[in-house]
Design a protein around this motif. Structure first.
Motif, PDB file in Angstrom:
ATOM      1  N   LYS A 163       0.826  -1.259   0.096  1.00 15.18           N
ATOM      2  CA  LYS A 163      -0.016  -0.136  -0.033  1.00 15.18           C
ATOM      3  C   LYS A 163       0.909   1.326  -0.207  1.00 15.18           C
ATOM      4  O   LYS A 163       2.038   1.251   0.164  1.00 15.18           O
ATOM      5  N   PRO A 164       0.463   2.425  -0.176  1.00 17.52           N
ATOM      6  CA  PRO A 164       0.962   3.736  -0.316  1.00 17.52           C
ATOM      7  C   PRO A 164       1.986   3.844   0.983  1.00 17.52           C
ATOM      8  O   PRO A 164       1.526   3.535   2.355  1.00 17.52           O
ATOM      9  N   VAL A 165       3.246   4.141   0.793  1.00 16.36           N
ATOM     10  CA  VAL A 165       4.019   4.617   1.832  1.00 16.36           C
ATOM     11  C   VAL A 165       3.655   6.125   2.534  1.00 16.36           C
ATOM     12  O   VAL A 165       3.704   7.049   1.822  1.00 16.36           O
ATOM     13  N   ARG A 166       3.451   6.190   3.850  1.00 15.85           N
ATOM     14  CA  ARG A 166       3.416   7.583   4.178  1.00 15.85           C
ATOM     15  C   ARG A 166       4.497   8.108   4.944  1.00 15.85           C
ATOM     16  O   ARG A 166       5.161   7.371   5.921  1.00 15.85           O
ATOM     17  N   MET A 167       5.206   9.268   4.672  1.00 17.86           N
ATOM     18  CA  MET A 167       6.279   9.874   5.076  1.00 17.86           C
ATOM     19  C   MET A 167       5.989  11.118   5.905  1.00 17.86           C
ATOM     20  O   MET A 167       5.308  11.843   5.400  1.00 17.86           O
ATOM     21  N   ILE A 168       6.436  10.995   6.973  1.00 18.20           N
ATOM     22  CA  ILE A 168       6.124  12.220   8.015  1.00 18.20           C
ATOM     23  C   ILE A 168       7.110  13.199   8.099  1.00 18.20           C
ATOM     24  O   ILE A 168       8.248  12.999   8.432  1.00 18.20           O
ATOM     25  N   ALA A 169       6.780  14.471   7.681  1.00 14.67           N
ATOM     26  CA  ALA A 169       7.800  15.657   7.727  1.00 14.67           C
ATOM     27  C   ALA A 169       7.217  16.395   9.022  1.00 14.67           C
ATOM     28  O   ALA A 169       6.116  16.989   9.060  1.00 14.67           O
ATOM     29  N   ALA A 170       8.204  16.411   9.789  1.00 11.26           N
ATOM     30  CA  ALA A 170       7.996  17.239  11.120  1.00 11.26           C
ATOM     31  C   ALA A 170       8.057  18.690  10.806  1.00 11.26           C
ATOM     32  O   ALA A 170       8.822  19.312  11.948  1.00 11.26           O
ATOM     33  N   SER A 171       7.271  19.116  10.064  1.00 15.97           N
ATOM     34  CA  SER A 171       7.401  20.584   9.713  1.00 15.97           C
ATOM     35  C   SER A 171       6.318  21.253   8.903  1.00 15.97           C
ATOM     36  O   SER A 171       5.403  20.154   8.447  1.00 15.97           O
ATOM     37  N   SER A 172       5.985  22.292   8.763  1.00 17.54           N
ATOM     38  CA  SER A 172       5.050  22.830   7.987  1.00 17.54           C
ATOM     39  C   SER A 172       5.116  22.878   6.390  1.00 17.54           C
ATOM     40  O   SER A 172       6.285  22.725   6.243  1.00 17.54           O
ATOM     41  N   PRO A 173       4.226  22.752   5.575  1.00 17.85           N
ATOM     42  CA  PRO A 173       4.067  22.681   4.313  1.00 17.85           C
ATOM     43  C   PRO A 173       4.750  23.925   3.701  1.00 17.85           C
ATOM     44  O   PRO A 173       4.904  25.225   4.286  1.00 17.85           O
ATOM     45  N   GLY A 174       5.889  23.763   2.694  1.00 18.84           N
ATOM     46  CA  GLY A 174       6.565  24.666   2.305  1.00 18.84           C
ATOM     47  C   GLY A 174       8.029  25.126   2.699  1.00 18.84           C
ATOM     48  O   GLY A 174       8.640  25.898   2.214  1.00 18.84           O
ATOM     49  N   SER A 175       8.435  24.439   3.927  1.00 21.58           N
ATOM     50  CA  SER A 175       9.648  24.656   4.655  1.00 21.58           C
ATOM     51  C   SER A 175      10.649  23.808   3.938  1.00 21.58           C
ATOM     52  O   SER A 175      10.402  23.083   2.987  1.00 21.58           O
ATOM     53  N   ALA A 176      11.826  23.944   4.289  1.00 19.70           N
ATOM     54  CA  ALA A 176      13.011  23.338   3.770  1.00 19.70           C
ATOM     55  C   ALA A 176      12.878  21.765   3.829  1.00 19.70           C
ATOM     56  O   ALA A 176      13.132  21.169   2.872  1.00 19.70           O
ATOM     57  N   VAL A 177      12.347  21.687   4.969  1.00 19.71           N
ATOM     58  CA  VAL A 177      12.354  19.904   5.420  1.00 19.71           C
ATOM     59  C   VAL A 177      11.235  19.469   4.472  1.00 19.71           C
ATOM     60  O   VAL A 177      11.521  18.262   4.098  1.00 19.71           O
ATOM     61  N   ASP A 178      10.222  19.989   4.178  1.00 14.84           N
ATOM     62  CA  ASP A 178       9.110  19.682   3.348  1.00 14.84           C
ATOM     63  C   ASP A 178       9.709  19.504   1.958  1.00 14.84           C
ATOM     64  O   ASP A 178       9.109  18.597   1.657  1.00 14.84           O
ATOM     65  N   ILE A 179      10.461  20.571   1.614  1.00 18.26           N
ATOM     66  CA  ILE A 179      10.849  20.457   0.201  1.00 18.26           C
ATOM     67  C   ILE A 179      11.715  19.218  -0.069  1.00 18.26           C
ATOM     68  O   ILE A 179      11.797  18.531  -1.051  1.00 18.26           O
ATOM     69  N   VAL A 180      12.717  19.046   0.878  1.00 17.12           N
ATOM     70  CA  VAL A 180      13.689  17.949   1.035  1.00 17.12           C
ATOM     71  C   VAL A 180      12.875  16.564   1.165  1.00 17.12           C
ATOM     72  O   VAL A 180      13.214  15.460   0.414  1.00 17.12           O
ATOM     73  N   ALA A 181      11.800  16.421   1.769  1.00 17.55           N
ATOM     74  CA  ALA A 181      10.852  15.212   2.033  1.00 17.55           C
ATOM     75  C   ALA A 181      10.269  14.873   0.733  1.00 17.55           C
ATOM     76  O   ALA A 181      10.266  13.830   0.219  1.00 17.55           O
ATOM     77  N   ARG A 182       9.849  15.983   0.034  1.00 15.14           N
ATOM     78  CA  ARG A 182       9.137  15.750  -1.376  1.00 15.14           C
ATOM     79  C   ARG A 182      10.365  15.197  -2.408  1.00 15.14           C
ATOM     80  O   ARG A 182       9.890  14.307  -3.404  1.00 15.14           O
ATOM     81  N   ILE A 183      11.392  15.673  -2.504  1.00 11.42           N
ATOM     82  CA  ILE A 183      12.379  15.281  -3.271  1.00 11.42           C
ATOM     83  C   ILE A 183      12.749  13.869  -2.966  1.00 11.42           C
ATOM     84  O   ILE A 183      12.814  12.859  -3.739  1.00 11.42           O
ATOM     85  N   VAL A 184      12.996  13.402  -1.598  1.00  5.07           N
ATOM     86  CA  VAL A 184      13.088  11.833  -1.163  1.00  5.07           C
ATOM     87  C   VAL A 184      12.018  11.142  -1.578  1.00  5.07           C
ATOM     88  O   VAL A 184      12.469  10.121  -2.224  1.00  5.07           O
ATOM     89  N   ALA A 185      10.892  11.476  -1.352  1.00  8.48           N
ATOM     90  CA  ALA A 185       9.612  10.934  -1.820  1.00  8.48           C
ATOM     91  C   ALA A 185       9.599  10.503  -3.122  1.00  8.48           C
ATOM     92  O   ALA A 185       9.004   9.473  -3.405  1.00  8.48           O
ATOM     93  N   GLN A 186       9.705  11.410  -3.830  1.00  8.34           N
ATOM     94  CA  GLN A 186       9.764  11.174  -5.558  1.00  8.34           C
ATOM     95  C   GLN A 186      10.698  10.230  -5.720  1.00  8.34           C
ATOM     96  O   GLN A 186      10.365   9.181  -6.728  1.00  8.34           O
ATOM     97  N   LYS A 187      12.040  10.134  -5.321  1.00  8.71           N
ATOM     98  CA  LYS A 187      12.939   9.006  -5.708  1.00  8.71           C
ATOM     99  C   LYS A 187      12.543   7.579  -4.987  1.00  8.71           C
ATOM    100  O   LYS A 187      12.682   6.727  -5.775  1.00  8.71           O
ATOM    101  N   LEU A 188      12.214   7.845  -3.945  1.00 11.16           N
ATOM    102  CA  LEU A 188      11.807   6.570  -3.227  1.00 11.16           C
ATOM    103  C   LEU A 188      10.467   5.833  -3.822  1.00 11.16           C
ATOM    104  O   LEU A 188      10.533   4.776  -3.951  1.00 11.16           O
ATOM    105  N   SER A 189       9.813   6.688  -4.363  1.00 15.94           N
ATOM    106  CA  SER A 189       8.517   6.259  -5.050  1.00 15.94           C
ATOM    107  C   SER A 189       9.016   5.591  -6.377  1.00 15.94           C
ATOM    108  O   SER A 189       8.258   4.654  -6.814  1.00 15.94           O
ATOM    109  N   GLU A 190       9.794   6.076  -7.124  1.00 15.95           N
ATOM    110  CA  GLU A 190      10.288   5.428  -8.420  1.00 15.95           C
ATOM    111  C   GLU A 190      10.878   4.339  -8.138  1.00 15.95           C
ATOM    112  O   GLU A 190      11.140   3.204  -9.003  1.00 15.95           O
ATOM    113  N   LEU A 191      11.639   4.287  -6.848  1.00 17.49           N
ATOM    114  CA  LEU A 191      12.694   3.044  -6.438  1.00 17.49           C
ATOM    115  C   LEU A 191      11.603   1.803  -5.926  1.00 17.49           C
ATOM    116  O   LEU A 191      11.754   0.753  -6.332  1.00 17.49           O
TER     117      LEU A 191
END
Length: 100
Positions: A43-71
């Motif tokens: 089933k879909p994987v849920r990654m928790i980003a402990a910050s608000s949307p649009g922050s640096a942590v969120d941006i990095v989490a989205r980049i990692v999530a995209q690569k992880l999704s492809e993998l």
């Protein structure tokens, strides 16, 4: 003469350890196809980003999530849990992280 016997004992132990490792590797190699045949994650994987949307942590989490999704070949969803300096996201992940 006692030193020679001690060296022989050490050599025998090393050989026994090497044989045990070889047997273990063979057993793991035989079990690998069965493990790889399973569809994980199912089933879909849920990654928790402990910050608000649009922050640096969120941006990095989205980049990692995209690569992880492809993998993984499975959708990765970012779940932002901001507040209290990241404490809310950390507590949320420990409460609901495994199988939740």
């Amino acid at each position: 003469m006692a030193a020679v016997r001690k060296a022989d004992i050490i050599r025998r132990r090393e050989n026994l350890a090497a044989a045990a490792c070889a047997i273990l590797c063979c057993a793991l190699g035989a079990a690998a196809p069965a493990v790889l045949a399973q569809a994980y994650p199912a089933k879909p994987v849920r990654m928790i980003a402990a910050s608000s949307p649009g922050s640096a942590v969120d941006i990095v989490a989205r980049i990692v999530a995209q690569k992880l999704s492809e993998l993984l070949g499975q959708q990765v969803i970012i779940d932002n849990k901001g507040g209290a300096g990241g404490t809310i996201g950390c507590k949320y992940s420990t409460l609901f992280g495994v199988g939740g």
